[in-house]
Design a protein around this motif. Structure first.
Motif, PDB file in Angstrom:
ATOM      1  N   MET A  82       0.866  -1.161   0.072  1.00 39.99           N
ATOM      2  CA  MET A  82       0.103  -0.083   0.208  1.00 39.99           C
ATOM      3  C   MET A  82       0.954   1.324   0.157  1.00 39.99           C
ATOM      4  N   ASN A  83       1.814   1.359   0.775  1.00 38.82           N
ATOM      5  CA  ASN A  83       2.560   2.352   1.182  1.00 38.82           C
ATOM      6  C   ASN A  83       3.797   2.787   0.089  1.00 38.82           C
ATOM      7  N   GLY A  84       4.508   1.323   0.052  1.00 39.51           N
ATOM      8  CA  GLY A  84       5.788   1.677  -0.681  1.00 39.51           C
ATOM      9  C   GLY A  84       5.777   1.092  -2.341  1.00 39.51           C
ATOM     10  N   TRP A  85       4.547   0.823  -2.801  1.00 39.21           N
ATOM     11  CA  TRP A  85       4.451   0.293  -4.116  1.00 39.21           C
ATOM     12  C   TRP A  85       3.181   0.813  -4.613  1.00 39.21           C
ATOM     13  N   ASP A  86       2.145   0.578  -4.332  1.00 40.16           N
ATOM     14  CA  ASP A  86       0.868   1.029  -5.043  1.00 40.16           C
ATOM     15  C   ASP A  86       0.671   2.263  -5.116  1.00 40.16           C
ATOM     16  N   TYR A  87       0.765   3.066  -3.933  1.00 44.60           N
ATOM     17  CA  TYR A  87       0.627   4.485  -3.792  1.00 44.60           C
ATOM     18  C   TYR A  87       1.557   5.074  -2.982  1.00 44.60           C
ATOM     19  N   LYS A  88       2.682   5.387  -3.460  1.00 47.81           N
ATOM     20  CA  LYS A  88       3.923   5.591  -2.743  1.00 47.81           C
ATOM     21  C   LYS A  88       3.524   7.074  -1.914  1.00 47.81           C
ATOM     22  N   LEU A  89       3.958   7.176  -0.960  1.00 47.96           N
ATOM     23  CA  LEU A  89       3.311   8.359  -0.118  1.00 47.96           C
ATOM     24  C   LEU A  89       4.510   8.544   1.149  1.00 47.96           C
ATOM     25  N   ILE A  90       5.161   9.640   1.039  1.00 40.97           N
ATOM     26  CA  ILE A  90       5.739  10.329   2.216  1.00 40.97           C
ATOM     27  C   ILE A  90       4.954  10.520   3.214  1.00 40.97           C
ATOM     28  N   VAL A  91       5.176   9.810   4.420  1.00 38.66           N
ATOM     29  CA  VAL A  91       4.577  10.293   5.879  1.00 38.66           C
ATOM     30  C   VAL A  91       5.752  10.741   6.813  1.00 38.66           C
ATOM     31  N   GLY A  92       5.418  11.956   7.494  1.00 36.89           N
ATOM     32  CA  GLY A  92       6.524  12.291   8.329  1.00 36.89           C
ATOM     33  C   GLY A  92       7.876  12.386   7.873  1.00 36.89           C
ATOM     34  N   GLY A  93       8.343  12.214   6.681  1.00 38.00           N
ATOM     35  CA  GLY A  93       9.745  12.290   6.419  1.00 38.00           C
ATOM     36  C   GLY A  93      10.250  10.871   6.636  1.00 38.00           C
ATOM     37  N   LYS A  94       9.552   9.904   6.733  1.00 45.09           N
ATOM     38  CA  LYS A  94      10.059   8.497   6.936  1.00 45.09           C
ATOM     39  C   LYS A  94      10.159   7.601   5.442  1.00 45.09           C
ATOM     40  N   PRO A  95      11.108   6.915   5.236  1.00 39.35           N
ATOM     41  CA  PRO A  95      11.088   5.913   4.146  1.00 39.35           C
ATOM     42  C   PRO A  95       9.975   5.546   3.515  1.00 39.35           C
ATOM     43  N   TYR A 117       7.722   0.943  11.163  1.00 40.41           N
ATOM     44  CA  TYR A 117       6.145   1.265  11.312  1.00 40.41           C
ATOM     45  C   TYR A 117       5.416   0.273  10.705  1.00 40.41           C
ATOM     46  N   ALA A 118       5.962  -0.658  10.000  1.00 34.54           N
ATOM     47  CA  ALA A 118       4.805  -1.587   9.567  1.00 34.54           C
ATOM     48  C   ALA A 118       4.841  -2.701  10.811  1.00 34.54           C
ATOM     49  N   PHE A 119       5.651  -2.578  11.788  1.00 34.57           N
ATOM     50  CA  PHE A 119       5.748  -3.574  12.834  1.00 34.57           C
ATOM     51  C   PHE A 119       4.676  -3.579  13.717  1.00 34.57           C
ATOM     52  N   SER A 135       9.029  -0.566  21.612  1.00 32.30           N
ATOM     53  CA  SER A 135       8.173   0.676  21.897  1.00 32.30           C
ATOM     54  C   SER A 135       9.155   1.901  22.175  1.00 32.30           C
ATOM     55  N   GLN A 136      10.067   1.902  22.998  1.00 30.85           N
ATOM     56  CA  GLN A 136      10.881   2.940  23.255  1.00 30.85           C
ATOM     57  C   GLN A 136      11.548   3.204  22.092  1.00 30.85           C
ATOM     58  N   TYR A 137      12.074   2.543  21.169  1.00 31.54           N
ATOM     59  CA  TYR A 137      12.826   2.807  19.901  1.00 31.54           C
ATOM     60  C   TYR A 137      11.834   3.370  18.929  1.00 31.54           C
ATOM     61  N   PHE A 138      10.740   2.992  18.690  1.00 30.00           N
ATOM     62  CA  PHE A 138       9.795   3.235  17.912  1.00 30.00           C
ATOM     63  C   PHE A 138       9.227   4.523  18.068  1.00 30.00           C
ATOM     64  N   LEU A 139       8.916   4.945  19.517  1.00 32.03           N
ATOM     65  CA  LEU A 139       8.318   6.052  19.775  1.00 32.03           C
ATOM     66  C   LEU A 139       9.400   7.215  19.278  1.00 32.03           C
ATOM     67  N   TRP A 190      11.959   6.972  17.283  1.00 28.77           N
ATOM     68  CA  TRP A 190      12.179   6.742  15.827  1.00 28.77           C
ATOM     69  C   TRP A 190      11.033   7.658  15.089  1.00 28.77           C
ATOM     70  N   ASN A 191       9.894   7.350  15.579  1.00 22.84           N
ATOM     71  CA  ASN A 191       8.618   7.989  14.929  1.00 22.84           C
ATOM     72  C   ASN A 191       8.715   9.569  15.182  1.00 22.84           C
ATOM     73  N   ALA A 192       8.944  10.101  16.496  1.00 23.70           N
ATOM     74  CA  ALA A 192       8.844  11.451  16.589  1.00 23.70           C
ATOM     75  C   ALA A 192      10.054  12.202  16.003  1.00 23.70           C
ATOM     76  N   ALA A 193      11.155  11.712  15.964  1.00 23.89           N
ATOM     77  CA  ALA A 193      12.413  12.123  15.361  1.00 23.89           C
ATOM     78  C   ALA A 193      12.603  13.564  15.963  1.00 23.89           C
ATOM     79  N   ILE A 194      12.674  13.606  17.399  1.00 25.08           N
ATOM     80  CA  ILE A 194      13.213  14.737  18.190  1.00 25.08           C
ATOM     81  C   ILE A 194      14.435  14.648  18.418  1.00 25.08           C
ATOM     82  N   PRO A 195      15.305  15.656  18.180  1.00 23.75           N
ATOM     83  CA  PRO A 195      16.794  15.364  18.406  1.00 23.75           C
ATOM     84  C   PRO A 195      17.257  14.979  19.782  1.00 23.75           C
ATOM     85  N   GLU A 196      16.633  15.696  20.749  1.00 18.72           N
ATOM     86  CA  GLU A 196      16.878  15.539  22.126  1.00 18.72           C
ATOM     87  C   GLU A 196      16.652  14.016  22.660  1.00 18.72           C
ATOM     88  N   GLU A 197      15.876  13.309  21.777  1.00 22.98           N
ATOM     89  CA  GLU A 197      15.541  11.954  21.895  1.00 22.98           C
ATOM     90  C   GLU A 197      16.362  10.978  21.071  1.00 22.98           C
TER      91      GLU A 197
END
Lengths: 191, 414
Positions: A91-104, A110-112, B269-273, B275-282
């Motif tokens: 869905m996100n990396g193939w069919d409808y490529k969409l950048i969310v929050g500057g992530k790959p 994030y799939a985990f 969970s610690q890593y993911f949060l 990674w997802n927020a991507a705030i430098p001080e974390e």
């Protein structure tokens, strides 16, 4: 007279039937446990113990091995994890490529969470369906329900039933084996 | 393997002889002390390396004491039957806290080597904001309070349990439950404080709200498998031969699997949060841990701390297999130690992990002292709770209730 002893209602038999198995009734869990050990050692394969509540140690007494349901759970879990990962990749990396929050476009990170949830969901589906499958359920009719005696299984009686389809079954031999375990009552259940 | 029949081992069965290991703790202490002293006095930065290595090993062994305390508390709070035979082991592990308090002295003396913020002048913005908790005075007070609480709690739990060995009175069980009830709250707060003050403040700029539970998950994980091998050794060498059965090993293995998942859940969970927020001080904390061989250490935690034990422990027969569980125990020790290194050492070794003489020395020294005291505890006390109300149940022995008349009355009415 013992008030819990069931009495047979006078219902006329409609058709000729063949026996389903021999039903032996016991009054205590200890009795049925020792009887089960004897039946196990006698080498029967198509038989079961029925009780109003789980009796600890019965698995060993019956010689039951660990349930195979775990395999259904495991492969359900593997299927769920794979589904989650491939769904998000598609869905996100193939069919409808969409950048969310500057992530790959795709990252297992994030799939985990979704894959993890699906692992649990599919593993529980696997457990439930595997249990139903191995128990040959759903089943709308069981010959034992015809036995008036068998009512006690939901109250305070314990039963062993050896089915006629058992390779070691013989009307007289099996009855003698069951009698040697000291049942409270013995009867042939019809199919 | 009928659980309701008690099998007595034949007298001819050879028992595991542990006496040839009796000198091991002393050897470890001597080797460790020499190694530590050598590392400390070796040129520039020796003291710093000593302090960091010592703290890593210390946090590793603190995990075992906290895990022992937790299992004892849980036993009483859940009114467990299965864990009675192993309870004396967890009580002894917990009562190593007074020794841990003495072993903490080198950390207290070397605190300036470890914690930059203690000598930071002027304080950076982060330290300024966190000064209410992160200041030298509070750090020392918290250490004193933590050891006081842990020592008192573990002392009471063990003393009441030993008192019950003599007369079997129910009041001791009630007493242990009382201490467990307040103890579990004290445990949660104290463990979190210890993890934050002693490990997390090494890089005081960092934020993580799950740091305490992260240390908790790893601690109980490594304790469960350690208790498993101690129980196994005591069963094979005799004292627990008729007491610890399949049930105890199965349940310990099962809880080990549970905590394998729990640790992974928390650490992910610690890593993911972050990674997802991507705030430098974390993120800086994890960025540092991707440099050089720290990346490999991270992968070891991912696969070695979680995936391999998880897949191995899924099967029931693996939980009961002696070779698998012994290998798994050593593996868990390595992984938990590397987990501690992953938390403590990157600040000292920014280019990547390397093993130092002081690491080995600290492990040998603290391990030697604790195992010596633990063996002394084991030898001078009954090896399992002799007259616990649930000991017969745990051993799989049926004892007729003292008020047998009630049962026979019921039978008469049936």
């Amino acid at each position: 007279m013992n008030p819990t002893t069931p009495t047979e209602p006078r219902v006329p038999k409609l058709t000729a039937t063949r026996p389903f198995g021999i039903l032996a009734e016991y009054l205590t869990p200890a009795d049925v446990m020792h009887a089960a050990e004897k039946i196990r050692d006698a080498g029967f394969t198509r038989w079961d113990v029925y009780s109003p509540y789980p009796v600890h140690g019965m698995d060993d007494a019956m010689g039951l091995k660990n349930s195979k349901v775990g395999w259904f759970s495991f492969f359900g879990g593997v299927a769920g994890f794979t589904t989650g990962m491939s769904m998000i990749f598609y869905m996100n990396g193939w069919d409808y490529k969409l950048i969310v929050g500057g992530k790959p476009l795709f990252s297992p990170l994030y799939a985990f969470p979704v894959s993890y949830e699906l692992t649990i969901l599919f593993a529980s589906f696997g457990s439930l369906l595997g249990m139903l499958f191995l128990n040959r359920l759903p089943r709308l009719y069981h010959p034992l329900l015809k036995s008036w005696r068998f009512k006690g299984v939901t109250h305070d009686k314990f039963y062993i039933v050896i089915e006629t389809t058992d390779p070691k079954y013989s009307e007289t031999q099996t009855r003698a084996t069951l009698e040697s375990t000291g049942p409270n009552h013995l009867e042939v259940v019809e199919d | 393997m009928a659980s309701h029949t008690t099998k007595v081992a034949p007298a001819s069965e050879s028992r595991l002889d542990l006496s040839k290991w009796s000198k091991l703790p002393m050897i470890l202490i001597i080797v460790g002390a020499v190694g530590l002293a050598f590392a400390y006095f070796k040129g520039d930065g020796g003291a710093k390396q000593f302090a960091y290595s010592y703290l890593t090993a210390y946090m590793f062994f603190l995990s075992l004491c906290l895990g022992g305390l937790f299992l004892t508390l849980m036993h009483h709070l859940f009114d467990s039957g299965w864990s009675v035979p192993i309870r004396r082991i967890t009580e002894h592990l917990a009562f190593l806290f007074p020794i841990m308090a003495i072993l903490f002295i080198p950390i207290a003396l070397c605190s300036h080597q470890i914690y930059d913020w203690m000598t930071m002048d002027p304080p950076d913005h982060s330290l300024h904001e966190k000064a209410a908790l992160v200041n030298e005075k509070t750090w020392y007070i918290i250490a004193v309070v933590l050891f006081a609480v842990w020592s008192f709690l573990s002392w009471r739990l063990r003393a009441l349990s030993l008192a019950q060995d003599k007369d079997g009175a129910a009041k001791w069980t009630r007493g242990m439950r009382f201490h467990s009830a307040w103890g579990i709250f004290a445990f949660g707060f104290s463990l979190t404080l210890a993890a934050i003050m002693w490990m997390k403040t090494i890089e005081h700029q960092w934020y993580s709200t799950m740091y305490g539970v992260y240390y908790f998950a790893g601690s109980v994980w490594v304790t469960l498998v350690t208790v498993y091998v101690i129980t196994l050794a005591l069963k094979k060498s005799g004292p627990l031969a008729g007491v610890a059965h399949r049930r105890q090993f199965h349940d310990l293995g099962m809880l080990f699997l549970v905590f394998t998942v729990f640790y992974a859940y928390i650490h992910f969970s610690q890593y993911f949060l972050i990674w997802n927020a991507a705030i430098p001080e974390e993120t800086f904390w994890y960025v540092e841990r991707e440099v050089g061989s720290w990346w490999q250490v991270g992968m070891l935690l991912l696969f070695g701390h979680f995936l391999i034990p998880f897949l191995t422990m899924l099967r029931i027969d693996a939980k009961l297999s002696i070779p698998i569980m012994i290998v798994m125990t050593v593996w868990a020790w390595i992984c938990h130690y590397m987990d501690m290194a992953f938390n403590v050492l990157p600040h000292l070794l920014p280019k990547g992990y390397e093993t130092h003489l002081a690491d080995v020395g600290a492990l040998c020294f603290i391990g030697g002292v604790l195992s010596m005291v633990f063996v002394k505890y084991l030898k001078s006390n009954p090896v399992y709770p002799q007259r616990d109300p649930r000991i017969a149940e745990a051993m799989g022995v049926y004892v007729k209730p003292a008020t047998a008349s009630v049962a026979s009355n019921l039978e008469g009415h049936a």
